[in-house]
Structure formats: structure tokens, C-alpha cells
Scaffold this motif. Structure first.
Motif, PDB file in Angstrom:
ATOM      1  N   TYR A 560       0.833  -1.202   0.000  1.00  0.00           N
ATOM      2  CA  TYR A 560       0.000   0.000   0.000  1.00  0.00           C
ATOM      3  C   TYR A 560       0.868   1.252   0.000  1.00  0.00           C
ATOM      4  O   TYR A 560       2.031   1.230   0.411  1.00  0.00           O
ATOM      5  CB  TYR A 560      -0.915   0.032   1.232  1.00  0.00           C
ATOM      6  N   ILE A 561       0.265   2.355  -0.432  1.00  0.00           N
ATOM      7  CA  ILE A 561       0.903   3.662  -0.391  1.00  0.00           C
ATOM      8  C   ILE A 561      -0.085   4.642   0.243  1.00  0.00           C
ATOM      9  O   ILE A 561      -1.249   4.697  -0.149  1.00  0.00           O
ATOM     10  CB  ILE A 561       1.295   4.157  -1.793  1.00  0.00           C
ATOM     11  N   VAL A 562       0.385   5.388   1.220  1.00  0.00           N
ATOM     12  CA  VAL A 562      -0.409   6.463   1.808  1.00  0.00           C
ATOM     13  C   VAL A 562       0.132   7.776   1.266  1.00  0.00           C
ATOM     14  O   VAL A 562       1.336   7.919   1.025  1.00  0.00           O
ATOM     15  CB  VAL A 562      -0.358   6.424   3.352  1.00  0.00           C
ATOM     16  N   PHE A 563      -0.752   8.740   1.030  1.00  0.00           N
ATOM     17  CA  PHE A 563      -0.324  10.020   0.484  1.00  0.00           C
ATOM     18  C   PHE A 563      -1.334  11.096   0.865  1.00  0.00           C
ATOM     19  O   PHE A 563      -2.435  10.809   1.349  1.00  0.00           O
ATOM     20  CB  PHE A 563      -0.158   9.946  -1.035  1.00  0.00           C
ATOM     21  N   SER A 564      -0.957  12.332   0.627  1.00  0.00           N
ATOM     22  CA  SER A 564      -1.802  13.486   0.923  1.00  0.00           C
ATOM     23  C   SER A 564      -2.395  14.010  -0.370  1.00  0.00           C
ATOM     24  O   SER A 564      -1.701  14.114  -1.380  1.00  0.00           O
ATOM     25  CB  SER A 564      -0.967  14.572   1.609  1.00  0.00           C
ATOM     26  N   SER A 565      -3.704  14.347  -0.345  1.00  0.00           N
ATOM     27  CA  SER A 565      -4.381  14.739  -1.585  1.00  0.00           C
ATOM     28  C   SER A 565      -5.289  15.943  -1.368  1.00  0.00           C
ATOM     29  O   SER A 565      -5.934  16.085  -0.326  1.00  0.00           O
ATOM     30  CB  SER A 565      -5.211  13.579  -2.132  1.00  0.00           C
ATOM     31  N   ALA A 566      -5.365  16.790  -2.405  1.00  0.00           N
ATOM     32  CA  ALA A 566      -6.241  17.963  -2.410  1.00  0.00           C
ATOM     33  C   ALA A 566      -7.528  17.720  -3.179  1.00  0.00           C
ATOM     34  O   ALA A 566      -8.357  18.622  -3.281  1.00  0.00           O
ATOM     35  CB  ALA A 566      -5.504  19.151  -3.041  1.00  0.00           C
ATOM     36  N   ARG A 567      -7.723  16.541  -3.710  1.00  0.00           N
ATOM     37  CA  ARG A 567      -8.788  16.302  -4.688  1.00  0.00           C
ATOM     38  C   ARG A 567     -10.194  16.592  -4.177  1.00  0.00           C
ATOM     39  O   ARG A 567     -11.102  16.873  -4.973  1.00  0.00           O
ATOM     40  CB  ARG A 567      -8.708  14.863  -5.191  1.00  0.00           C
ATOM     41  N   LEU A 568     -10.413  16.506  -2.871  1.00  0.00           N
ATOM     42  CA  LEU A 568     -11.748  16.740  -2.323  1.00  0.00           C
ATOM     43  C   LEU A 568     -12.007  18.202  -1.997  1.00  0.00           C
ATOM     44  O   LEU A 568     -13.092  18.555  -1.537  1.00  0.00           O
ATOM     45  CB  LEU A 568     -11.958  15.877  -1.075  1.00  0.00           C
ATOM     46  N   GLY A 569     -11.016  19.049  -2.235  1.00  0.00           N
ATOM     47  CA  GLY A 569     -11.219  20.480  -2.079  1.00  0.00           C
ATOM     48  C   GLY A 569     -11.184  20.949  -0.635  1.00  0.00           C
ATOM     49  O   GLY A 569     -10.903  20.199   0.296  1.00  0.00           O
ATOM     50  N   PHE A 570     -11.487  22.242  -0.469  1.00  0.00           N
ATOM     51  CA  PHE A 570     -11.483  22.846   0.855  1.00  0.00           C
ATOM     52  C   PHE A 570     -12.701  22.394   1.658  1.00  0.00           C
ATOM     53  O   PHE A 570     -13.732  22.027   1.106  1.00  0.00           O
ATOM     54  CB  PHE A 570     -11.496  24.369   0.744  1.00  0.00           C
ATOM     55  N   ARG A 571     -12.579  22.465   2.999  1.00  0.00           N
ATOM     56  CA  ARG A 571     -13.672  22.116   3.903  1.00  0.00           C
ATOM     57  C   ARG A 571     -14.292  23.345   4.553  1.00  0.00           C
ATOM     58  O   ARG A 571     -15.269  23.232   5.292  1.00  0.00           O
ATOM     59  CB  ARG A 571     -13.161  21.159   4.986  1.00  0.00           C
ATOM     60  N   ASP A 572     -13.714  24.507   4.298  1.00  0.00           N
ATOM     61  CA  ASP A 572     -14.214  25.738   4.905  1.00  0.00           C
ATOM     62  C   ASP A 572     -13.670  26.914   4.099  1.00  0.00           C
ATOM     63  O   ASP A 572     -12.861  26.734   3.185  1.00  0.00           O
ATOM     64  CB  ASP A 572     -13.764  25.827   6.367  1.00  0.00           C
ATOM     65  N   GLU A 586      -6.123  15.864   2.713  1.00  0.00           N
ATOM     66  CA  GLU A 586      -6.594  14.660   3.389  1.00  0.00           C
ATOM     67  C   GLU A 586      -5.646  13.508   3.076  1.00  0.00           C
ATOM     68  O   GLU A 586      -5.027  13.470   2.001  1.00  0.00           O
ATOM     69  CB  GLU A 586      -8.008  14.288   2.933  1.00  0.00           C
ATOM     70  N   LEU A 587      -5.547  12.553   3.983  1.00  0.00           N
ATOM     71  CA  LEU A 587      -4.746  11.361   3.724  1.00  0.00           C
ATOM     72  C   LEU A 587      -5.556  10.348   2.935  1.00  0.00           C
ATOM     73  O   LEU A 587      -6.724  10.075   3.259  1.00  0.00           O
ATOM     74  CB  LEU A 587      -4.277  10.717   5.023  1.00  0.00           C
ATOM     75  N   PHE A 588      -4.930   9.790   1.912  1.00  0.00           N
ATOM     76  CA  PHE A 588      -5.511   8.727   1.099  1.00  0.00           C
ATOM     77  C   PHE A 588      -4.608   7.502   1.177  1.00  0.00           C
ATOM     78  O   PHE A 588      -3.392   7.618   1.397  1.00  0.00           O
ATOM     79  CB  PHE A 588      -5.625   9.161  -0.369  1.00  0.00           C
ATOM     80  N   VAL A 589      -5.191   6.340   0.964  1.00  0.00           N
ATOM     81  CA  VAL A 589      -4.435   5.097   0.828  1.00  0.00           C
ATOM     82  C   VAL A 589      -4.808   4.464  -0.501  1.00  0.00           C
ATOM     83  O   VAL A 589      -5.968   4.536  -0.942  1.00  0.00           O
ATOM     84  CB  VAL A 589      -4.730   4.130   1.996  1.00  0.00           C
ATOM     85  N   MET A 590      -3.839   3.857  -1.175  1.00  0.00           N
ATOM     86  CA  MET A 590      -4.104   3.116  -2.405  1.00  0.00           C
ATOM     87  C   MET A 590      -3.233   1.873  -2.427  1.00  0.00           C
ATOM     88  O   MET A 590      -2.249   1.755  -1.680  1.00  0.00           O
ATOM     89  CB  MET A 590      -3.826   3.980  -3.635  1.00  0.00           C
ATOM     90  N   ASN A 591      -3.597   0.928  -3.265  1.00  0.00           N
ATOM     91  CA  ASN A 591      -2.737  -0.221  -3.508  1.00  0.00           C
ATOM     92  C   ASN A 591      -1.463   0.250  -4.214  1.00  0.00           C
ATOM     93  O   ASN A 591      -1.442   1.316  -4.837  1.00  0.00           O
ATOM     94  CB  ASN A 591      -3.450  -1.267  -4.354  1.00  0.00           C
ATOM     95  N   ALA A 592      -0.412  -0.538  -4.142  1.00  0.00           N
ATOM     96  CA  ALA A 592       0.878  -0.123  -4.684  1.00  0.00           C
ATOM     97  C   ALA A 592       0.843   0.119  -6.192  1.00  0.00           C
ATOM     98  O   ALA A 592       1.693   0.831  -6.724  1.00  0.00           O
ATOM     99  CB  ALA A 592       1.953  -1.155  -4.353  1.00  0.00           C
TER     100      ALA A 592
END
Length: 623
Positions: A560-572, A586-592
Motif C-alpha cells: 500500500y501507499i499512503v499520500f496526501s491529496s487535495a482532490r476533495l477540495g477545501f472544507r471551509d 486529506e490522507l488517502f491510501v491506495m494499492n501499490a
């Protein structure tokens, strides 16, 4: 007899194996340290309308924020993370009648009660992952997505957030701010950078989802709308969207308090001059209260009639004030920024245990933690870049000792040798001066002895990662015209070029077969996660989402790979933040291989620089 002996031995070994398995935590391979730029706690306070007479609202939580009064002044609704994820509660001003109104593992925030107290409008990431305005029927507890219908959603690759809902006095309309349909655009002020700005407009919509109208033009940041008592006007703060990065971090940013006539669209400007003015509210037909804030400022209450509020008692800063309908009471939050190393962070996927850490944590095979903390960025208690040091401690943050600090540059982003005996890091210019000043790779023993310079010359070298066999180190090189990833052979001290893109944050996989990294891809996507073989073949792009995908880290088994993503946009609305460069992260996880990408956090704070804890040391993180 021999057969019996074999059977007994096999049975005994099975029992031992089962015993050992049961002794290990179920999530042993899924503990992740991550840096969160945000407060460690938040408390709500009540005061007189001018800010005098402050006293704590004893709501029972240690992370409460974004409170507002009901139209009759009998309730205060607020957000709390007391049970993990952010949910909505309400309480009477005398601290009685505490009631939980929402229960979701996503992010619920920015609530507003309808004038009859029967419905709740709030922001939520449930279902879609992006922020929408939801309506909760308080009696039945049934919720519906007001803005989630396809006709209101933005095109793919665009911002699509909805914020700060406010009911009209007749309960027919809801005003809100939204950045829907805008681009993931990088900031230019106070200097060009990769973090995103936010442009938002004020909208109104009927509570049944019909009649959507935009009340402010594009290109502005218009936020936090509130209705006048007669329902004819809406007040909000307004600023140039290009300065929304400066507003939440560094640099002077100014905004003004504006009202708009809902029927005609006519605008009135109620303030002028310098100062970041936010959170406005009509207190009477000709008097508006608001907050003057800025990075590092305590927060000052002010009024369009010219007076200023009482000084808030120390410690703490006033944020997100909201007045009672008669203007006689005021509720606001004060955030705390304390040491949080190893504190739990809520994960919406319970197979992953998240723990707070300083920036760029690295965990050795012997269970030690190395990191190069930048100070408390959220509270703007920041270590000068040329003073940043590398520290080593136990995994829980105790017994911390300075490993390396040297005048003339910062030491940052450490990585451990596979045997846990050595630490490598970059030393020199960081970030601001990386195009004009050098940085070198330095290696020291885990006790700080035997310093060795692995690179030299004018290149800015940093963000190293050790190969699993201990023979090579991958790192990034940055110079104005040419950027790349390079691999250093420790036997002969020679470096070879691995990639020639604008690449950063390389991380060697535990299996040694691939290297993950962040590459600038330009346009809407900005940055994405790639992997490549150490010999430079088989380049693969794993993410293709809008915004920034960065800071990848491998699981100990390499699956697995964990990473930080902006894809969901701002929350405020971003001018409401303090010291948060990327409050969309936000932190995301994906398969390698890049498949099955999913978020494991859902909050309004910034998460980045994650590191997976090796399985053999995970139990130490729970002490």
C-alpha cells in the motif's frame, strides 16, 4: 508412538503460533504517523456582546468550534470532535440540555438552526467526500443533501465546496458561500507558490432546493453570509481571491464587510482600509459586528458604528464569533496548540491507526523516531528555516535528543539506514532559497557522531530515502533550470540520474523494486504520485486527480501507499484558517499499483508527510 510425537509437536507449534498472533495488535502493519497542521484542542466561550465578561461554555468536549446561536437565543449549535469525527451538537447557553444532532464518520460542521428550531442546515462530506449543504429534520433525524443534486455540482476537475449556511428569518431560504466551478489555482501572493487560493461567491437557495441565485461576482472571495432581521439583506466579508493564501498564513491581506440587497443585488460597503475582517453579523438595522484577525493576531471585535470590543482575557485567540439575535451575548472559540506527538487522529477507516507527529517523521527498524519539526505552524510559532534541527526520540516522543543542528542552514527530512545505525538528511537552504543556495546530504550515527558529507557543490540536494539493502540513497536535486531525482551509491560516492522531471519526496519501497515520488504535472492536476524502478525503467503515474497529490509513503509490506491529496477540495472558507498552507489536504491510501484509492481522514485540518510504522515497532506507539 513416533506418529503421536509428531502430532503433539505439530499441535504445540500451532498453539504457539496462535498465541503469538493473538498477542499482536490486529492493525499492526497499519499504524501511520502524520503531521497535522491544526489545533490540539478547542474550547467555546460565552461573553457579553462587546466581548466583556468572558466565561467558558462547559460543553464537555476538548475539541469544539464553529458555534452559532439559534434564532430565539435558546440554543447554541456547535461542532465537536469529542467522539472522533466532527459532528454537530447543541446546548443551552446555561450549559444544560446537551444533545448530539448528527452521527457520521465523515465531517459535519458549520451548522445553523432554522428559526423554528426544527431543522438544521450544516456542511457535510458524507457520501461524496466533498462539502455540501445538508438539511437535518431534528425530530425524525432524517437528513437530505440540499446541494448534492447533479444540477448544482461542478464539472470534474473543478472546486466543488459549499460552506457556512444561514437561514432566512422566514425559513424559506438558505444563504451560503461556495467555490463551485472554480479552478485549483496556485497562489501568487505574497510570492508565487504551489498552494491553492480560493474564490467563492454568495448564493441563496430555497430550502426545498429550488431557486438557486448567485449574489456576488466571480473572482472574489465572499464568505460567511448572515441575514438581516427583516430578511432583505445579507452581510458577508469580501476580498480579492488572490490573497486568500496570504490571509491564512503569511502576509498582509485586507477584506471589507459588504451587504447586498437580496431583491435588487445592490451592494453597500460598510468598512474600508487595512485589516482582515471576517465573521460579520447584523446586530441591528444599522450596526454590524465582525472580527479583525490575521496570522498570529489575537482577534479584535469591531463594529461598523466605530466602537471596538473589549480585550479578550489571555490566553487564547478569538475565532469565529457569533452573536445572539439581540446582540447581547457572544459565543466564540479559542484554539490550543500544544505538543501532540503520538496523539490519536481519527481515521474513518478503522483498519488504519493514525497518530500525530512532527514534520517528516522517520521510524527506524529499532523503534526510534527521527524528525525535523518546523515548530507549531498552526500557531505560527515557527522555527526559522536556517535553524531547523533533526531530533531522535522514542516512538512516543519521549527521551527526545537533538541529533544535528548547525548554523548556516536547516537540517530536514531524515531517513534511517536499514540497520537503524545511521541517519541521513538534507542540510542547507530549504524551500525559499532552494533555487539559489545549496543543500547537501549529511550522514551521522544515531548518537550524532561520525558526521559525513555525502554530496557537495552548488546543487540543492535533499529529501533522501535509503534503499532496503543499505547500499544506495535516492534524493532530489533542485536548481533553477534542472530538477531531478538521483541515486547515490554509497560504495563509491557517485550519483546517477534517475528522473529528469520536477520531482520530489522520493521514497524507496520496502521490497527495493520501486521508488515512489511526487512529480509536477501542471495544469489542474498540479502534482501527482509516480513510481519507477531503480534502474529508471517502467515509470508509472498512479494518481490523476485535480489539485496536489504528494508526500507518499509505503506500507512495511510494500502493498500500500499512503499520500496526501487535495482532490476533495477545501472544507471551509480559507481566510478563517490560521497558519495552514494547505487546509484541503486529506490522507488517502491506495494499492501499490494505484488502484483502490480512498480517503482515510475527513476533517478540516491539513494532514501531510505521513510515515508508516514498521510492524515490529508498532506496539511501542501505543504506550
Amino acid at each position: 508412538m513416533k506418529q503421536f510425537g509428531i502430532t503433539v509437536t505439530a499441535f504445540f507449534l500451532l498453539l504457539v503460533a496462535l498465541s503469538l498472533a493473538s498477542a499482536q495488535p490486529a492493525s499492526i502493519k497499519n499504524t501511520i504517523l502524520t503531521n497535522r497542521i491544526g489545533p490540539s484542542g478547542g474550547e467555546l466561550f460565552l461573553a457579553n456582546g462587546d466581548g466583556s465578561g468572558e466565561h467558558k461554555l462547559n460543553s464537555g468536549g476538548n475539541m469544539d468550534y464553529d458555534a452559532t446561536f439559534s434564532a430565539d437565543g435558546k440554543w447554541i449549535v456547535f461542532t465537536s470532535e469529542r467522539n472522533g469525527s466532527a459532528n454537530i451538537y447543541r446546548i443551552h447557553p446555561d450549559c444544560s440540555g446537551l444533545e448530539r444532532l448528527t452521527d457520521d464518520d465523515g465531517f459535519d460542521d458549520q451548522a445553523s438552526l432554522s428559526p423554528d428550531d426544527n431543522q438544521l442546515a450544516f456542511v457535510s462530506t458524507r457520501v461524496s467526500g466533498t462539502t455540501n449543504i445538508w438539511i437535518l429534520d431534528i425530530k425524525s433525524r432524517k437528513a437530505r443533501n440540499l446541494t448534492g443534486v447533479p444540477a448544482l455540482q461542478a464539472a470534474a476537475g473543478k472546486m466543488d465546496g459549499f460552506y457556512r449556511p444561514s437561514w432566512s428569518p422566514d425559513s424559506k431560504w438558505i444563504a451560503f458561500s461556495s467555490d463551485r466551478g472554480t479552478d485549483f489555482k496556485r497562489h501568487r501572493f505574497p510570492a508565487p507558490g504551489f498552494e491553492h487560493i480560493q474564490a467563492a461567491s454568495i448564493y441563496v437557495i430555497q430550502s426545498n432546493g429550488e431557486g438557486l441565485r448567485k449574489l456576488t461576482p466571480e473572482g472574489e472571495m465572499a464568505g460567511s453570509p448572515k441575514w438581516s432581521a427583516d430578511g432583505k439583506q445579507i452581510v458577508f466579508y469580501d476580498m480579492d481571491a488572490e490573497y486568500t493564501f496570504a490571509a491564512r498564513l503569511f502576509g498582509a491581506a485586507a477584506s471589507q464587510i459588504i451587504s447586498v440587497d437580496v431583491a435588487t443585488g445592490g451592494r453597500s460597503e460598510h468598512t474600508s482600509g487595512a485589516g482582515l475582517k471576517v465573521s460579520p453579523q447584523f446586530l441591528s438595522a444599522d450596526r454590524i459586528g465582525y472580527l479583525i484577525k490575521g496570522p498570529g493576531q489575537k482577534g479584535e471585535l469591531a463594529f461598523t458604528t466605530g466602537e471596538h470590543g473589549a480585550d479578550a482575557p489571555a490566553p487564547g485567540v478569538i475565532r469565529n464569533p457569533a452573536w445572539s439575535p439581540d446582540g447581547k451575548q457572544l459565543v466564540y472559540e479559542k484554539f490550543a496548540y500544544d505538543t501532540k506527538q503520538n496523539q490519536p487522529i481519527y481515521s474513518k477507516d478503522q483498519t488504519f491507526e493514525l497518530r500525530f507527529s512532527g514534520e517528516f517523521p522517520a521510524i527506524s527498524s529499532t523503534g526510534k523516531l527521527a524528525l525535523s519539526p518546523f515548530g507549531d505552524v498552526g500557531a505560527l510559532r515557527i522555527t526559522p528555516f536556517d535553524k531547523i534541527a533533526v531530533y531522535v526520540s522514542a516512538l512516543d516522543g519521549t527521551n527526545r535528543k537533538q541529533l544535528f543542528q548547525q548554523d548556516g542552514g536547516g537540517a530536514f527530512s531524515p531517513t534511517w539506514s536499514p540497520d537503524g545505525q545511521w541517519v541521513v538528511f538534507g542540510y542547507g537552504a530549504i524551500f525559499n532559497d532552494r533555487e539559489t543556495k545549496p543543500s547537501q546530504l549529511i550522514m551521522v550515527r544515531e548518537d550524532g557522531s561520525e558526521k559525513r558529507e555525502l554530496t557537495s557543490g552548488p546543487l540543492n540536494s535533499g529529501f533522501p530515502s535509503w534503499s532496503p539493502d543499505g547500499k544506495r540513497i535516492v534524493y532530489r536535486v533542485w536548481k533553477k533550470e534542472d530538477r531531478s531525482l538521483q541515486i547515490l551509491n554509497l560504495d563509491d560516492g557517485k550519483s546517477t540520474t534517475l528522473t529528469s522531471g520536477n520531482d520530489n519526496f522520493p521514497v524507496w519501497s520496502p521490497m527495493g523494486d520501486r521508488i515512489g515520488f511526487t512529480r509536477e504535472t501542471g495544469g489542474t492536476n498540479s502534482y501527482d504520485i509516480f513510481t519507477i524502478r531503480p534502474d529508471g525503467t517502467d515509470l508509472k503515474q498512479l494518481t490523476h486527480a485535480p489539485g496536489n497529490d504528494a508526500h507518499c509513503a509505503w506500507s512495511p509490506d510494500g502493498k500500500y501507499i499512503v499520500f496526501s491529496s487535495a482532490r476533495l477540495g477545501f472544507r471551509d472558507e480559507t481566510p478563517l484558517y490560521d497558519g495552514s498552507p494547505q487546509p484541503y489536504a486529506e490522507l488517502f491510501v491506495m494499492n501499490a499499483d494505484g488502484s483502490n484509492q480512498r480517503p482515510i481522514t475527513s476533517d478540516k485540518w491539513e494532514e501531510g508527510t505521513p510515515a508508516w510504522v514498521p510492524a515490529m515497532t508498532t506496539h511501542q506507539s501505543k504506550k
